[in-house]
Write a protein that holds these residues in place. Sequence first.
Motif, PDB file in Angstrom:
ATOM      1  N   GLU A 402      54.266  40.668  68.328  1.00  0.00           N
ATOM      2  CA  GLU A 402      53.910  40.857  69.505  1.00  0.00           C
ATOM      3  C   GLU A 402      53.185  40.418  70.113  1.00  0.00           C
ATOM      4  N   LEU A 403      52.757  40.177  71.217  1.00  0.00           N
ATOM      5  CA  LEU A 403      51.668  39.890  71.633  1.00  0.00           C
ATOM      6  C   LEU A 403      50.596  40.911  72.310  1.00  0.00           C
ATOM      7  N   PRO A 404      49.559  41.223  72.102  1.00  0.00           N
ATOM      8  CA  PRO A 404      48.949  41.735  72.232  1.00  0.00           C
ATOM      9  C   PRO A 404      49.211  41.985  73.438  1.00  0.00           C
ATOM     10  N   GLU A 405      49.055  44.196  73.843  1.00  0.00           N
ATOM     11  CA  GLU A 405      49.453  44.379  75.600  1.00  0.00           C
ATOM     12  C   GLU A 405      48.767  43.830  76.588  1.00  0.00           C
ATOM     13  N   ALA A 406      47.596  43.413  76.495  1.00  0.00           N
ATOM     14  CA  ALA A 406      46.764  43.174  77.160  1.00  0.00           C
ATOM     15  C   ALA A 406      46.833  41.694  77.826  1.00  0.00           C
ATOM     16  N   VAL A 407      47.606  40.972  77.128  1.00  0.00           N
ATOM     17  CA  VAL A 407      47.954  39.432  77.321  1.00  0.00           C
ATOM     18  C   VAL A 407      49.166  39.861  78.222  1.00  0.00           C
ATOM     19  N   ARG A 408      50.263  40.462  76.654  1.00  0.00           N
ATOM     20  CA  ARG A 408      50.718  40.899  77.767  1.00  0.00           C
ATOM     21  C   ARG A 408      50.562  41.256  79.454  1.00  0.00           C
ATOM     22  N   GLN A 409      50.253  42.212  79.501  1.00  0.00           N
ATOM     23  CA  GLN A 409      49.690  43.365  81.032  1.00  0.00           C
ATOM     24  C   GLN A 409      49.700  41.576  82.098  1.00  0.00           C
ATOM     25  N   SER A 410      49.120  40.840  81.800  1.00  0.00           N
ATOM     26  CA  SER A 410      48.809  40.094  82.675  1.00  0.00           C
ATOM     27  C   SER A 410      49.517  38.629  82.170  1.00  0.00           C
ATOM     28  N   GLY A 411      51.227  39.171  82.310  1.00  0.00           N
ATOM     29  CA  GLY A 411      52.432  38.474  82.760  1.00  0.00           C
ATOM     30  C   GLY A 411      52.472  37.321  82.117  1.00  0.00           C
ATOM     31  N   ALA A 412      52.357  37.263  80.779  1.00  0.00           N
ATOM     32  CA  ALA A 412      51.956  36.389  79.517  1.00  0.00           C
ATOM     33  C   ALA A 412      53.815  37.084  78.752  1.00  0.00           C
ATOM     34  N   SER A 413      54.358  36.015  78.030  1.00  0.00           N
ATOM     35  CA  SER A 413      55.788  37.014  77.767  1.00  0.00           C
ATOM     36  C   SER A 413      55.606  35.470  76.339  1.00  0.00           C
ATOM     37  N   GLY A 414      56.375  36.119  75.354  1.00  0.00           N
ATOM     38  CA  GLY A 414      56.741  35.347  74.128  1.00  0.00           C
ATOM     39  C   GLY A 414      56.041  36.810  72.861  1.00  0.00           C
ATOM     40  N   VAL A 415      56.374  35.679  71.453  1.00  0.00           N
ATOM     41  CA  VAL A 415      55.717  36.049  70.618  1.00  0.00           C
ATOM     42  C   VAL A 415      54.831  35.205  70.361  1.00  0.00           C
ATOM     43  N   VAL A 416      53.818  35.858  69.214  1.00  0.00           N
ATOM     44  CA  VAL A 416      52.933  34.872  68.725  1.00  0.00           C
ATOM     45  C   VAL A 416      52.876  34.982  67.087  1.00  0.00           C
ATOM     46  N   VAL A 417      52.437  33.518  65.839  1.00  0.00           N
ATOM     47  CA  VAL A 417      52.259  32.802  65.420  1.00  0.00           C
ATOM     48  C   VAL A 417      51.650  33.450  64.468  1.00  0.00           C
ATOM     49  N   GLU A 418      51.412  34.804  63.989  1.00  0.00           N
ATOM     50  CA  GLU A 418      50.462  35.397  63.355  1.00  0.00           C
ATOM     51  C   GLU A 418      49.811  34.842  61.747  1.00  0.00           C
ATOM     52  N   SER A 419      50.466  34.021  61.133  1.00  0.00           N
ATOM     53  CA  SER A 419      50.252  33.149  60.044  1.00  0.00           C
ATOM     54  C   SER A 419      51.629  32.466  59.777  1.00  0.00           C
ATOM     55  N   VAL A 420      51.079  31.574  58.843  1.00  0.00           N
ATOM     56  CA  VAL A 420      51.674  29.754  58.273  1.00  0.00           C
ATOM     57  C   VAL A 420      50.483  29.717  56.986  1.00  0.00           C
ATOM     58  N   ALA A 421      52.241  29.899  55.635  1.00  0.00           N
ATOM     59  CA  ALA A 421      51.244  29.712  54.226  1.00  0.00           C
ATOM     60  C   ALA A 421      50.671  28.340  54.576  1.00  0.00           C
ATOM     61  N   ARG A 422      50.603  27.309  53.657  1.00  0.00           N
ATOM     62  CA  ARG A 422      49.960  26.018  53.247  1.00  0.00           C
ATOM     63  C   ARG A 422      51.512  25.638  52.741  1.00  0.00           C
ATOM     64  N   GLY A 423      51.941  24.598  53.099  1.00  0.00           N
ATOM     65  CA  GLY A 423      52.727  24.060  52.297  1.00  0.00           C
ATOM     66  C   GLY A 423      53.662  23.847  52.445  1.00  0.00           C
ATOM     67  N   SER A 424      53.948  25.189  53.845  1.00  0.00           N
ATOM     68  CA  SER A 424      55.809  25.949  53.647  1.00  0.00           C
ATOM     69  C   SER A 424      56.480  25.361  54.460  1.00  0.00           C
ATOM     70  N   ARG A 425      57.729  25.392  54.690  1.00  0.00           N
ATOM     71  CA  ARG A 425      57.896  24.815  55.731  1.00  0.00           C
ATOM     72  C   ARG A 425      58.131  25.074  56.788  1.00  0.00           C
ATOM     73  N   ALA A 426      57.582  25.823  57.567  1.00  0.00           N
ATOM     74  CA  ALA A 426      57.045  26.394  58.989  1.00  0.00           C
ATOM     75  C   ALA A 426      55.094  24.924  58.857  1.00  0.00           C
ATOM     76  N   ASP A 427      55.142  24.974  57.969  1.00  0.00           N
ATOM     77  CA  ASP A 427      53.651  24.607  58.119  1.00  0.00           C
ATOM     78  C   ASP A 427      53.487  23.152  58.354  1.00  0.00           C
ATOM     79  N   ARG A 428      54.815  22.292  57.384  1.00  0.00           N
ATOM     80  CA  ARG A 428      55.507  21.405  57.174  1.00  0.00           C
ATOM     81  C   ARG A 428      55.927  20.801  59.336  1.00  0.00           C
TER      82      ARG A 428
END
Length: 478
Positions: A402-428
Amino acid sequence: MRPISTPKTLLALTVAACFGGFAATAIRDGLQPAKASPAVVAVAPTVGQLPAAVAGQPMPSLAPMLARVTPAVVSVQTKSRVRIRNPFANDPIFRRMFPNVPQERIEQSLGSGVIVDAERGLVLTNHHVIEGADEVTVTLSDGRTLSAEFVGSDPDTDVAVMKIPAQDLHEIPLADSGALRVGDFVVAVGNPFGIGQTVTSGIVSAVGRSGLRGLGFQNFIQTDASINPGNSGGALVNLDGQLVGINTASFNPRGSMAGNIGLGFAIPANLARNVMAQLITTGEVRRGTLGLESQQVNPRLATALKLDNARGAVVTRVYDGSAAAAAGLQPGDVVVAANGERIDGPQDLHNFEGLQPVGGKVTLDIRRDGEALQPVLEVREQPRVFPGGQLDPRLTGATFAELPEAVRQSGASGVVVESVARGSRADRNGLRVGDRVVGTGTDPVEDLPDFRAGFTQSPAQLVLRIVRGNRQGVLPMQ
């Protein structure tokens, strides 16, 4: 104390002194015999004084109560090491020519804190006071300065807990902040502008205040007691010397240079108590959810849904297995109140559910086809992080949060990528830590439950719309 929606400013104190005088000279053509002047009688100036007693009762004073409270309010100093971004730092020739160029600088800040458990040395303060600090020290009212140990913090409610190793501490007992009424007298104690411990007084101007941009989940006590930068984390107490709130913010559209204008905000003691208990026990806060999405009621919807007023949060989706589903809520239901608290729109409902403890009971006032209903829901835990591989194989290796609530209160929406394993499919596939996913294909993403719901059926082609820094683009997932 941080001003709301205003940039940080520096305090400048300017002292000016003006000197002036005048001279007068009288010249006469002739001398006159001196006349006797009338005697001057000295009259002692009248001094107005408050009577020592009224109707046989001593004049009231806050001093006895403050004598118990002020030893438990501390000054918090933080130091952070910030790396200096030098474009030539990686040039070996530059480093050889200028070996002593500093690579980092030390930033210092000041705030306040409240000792709430003298035996264990527990200190409540604001998350933003100690955020990013490499070193935190606490100065007691008797002059002792101690290193503080970080226990935990919750950015979404701006509550943090520290621990200090000291004997002979004083504490402030926590009051039931839910019993506060508008007009109750309160006293703020803190260290504004770093000038030293300061006491200001006022009344409770409002309770349950929310809707302030950039401040996370909100249920603030508003007060006209002067709260200024440096008061953050300090105590707001009642006349019995009990802690009713943690001072956290002040509002001034002209910034802190303009001074206090009587709009201060404090985190209620009941909320701080709940967050502190979770941080001490688990080191993190479990946040509750009702398991629904909603949108604003407009005049057209109000007519279609047989509402008297165009207000409330109309349910647009109920998640399977959620508290809302178990209570029988349906799309089209309009939430107008929760536990007796007025709900004017989806932001009010989101703020309300984010402050509810997991397992707590919530009574909603809803309107369904013109009929008033009051379903009771048991709040369930909201997962804050979700592995991408459980949503779609093409996201394997990434975790979404989840986005930090202070960021969401400023009008932003969505989700944040918290981590990406090196060499993983998401990384590629090009996902990077910090990317904000705002849509999948043409469908917008509001939050983590909304993101998860979009993968009920795995799409043949998966394209993420992301925001990276200040740029927005699309990222095909292979």
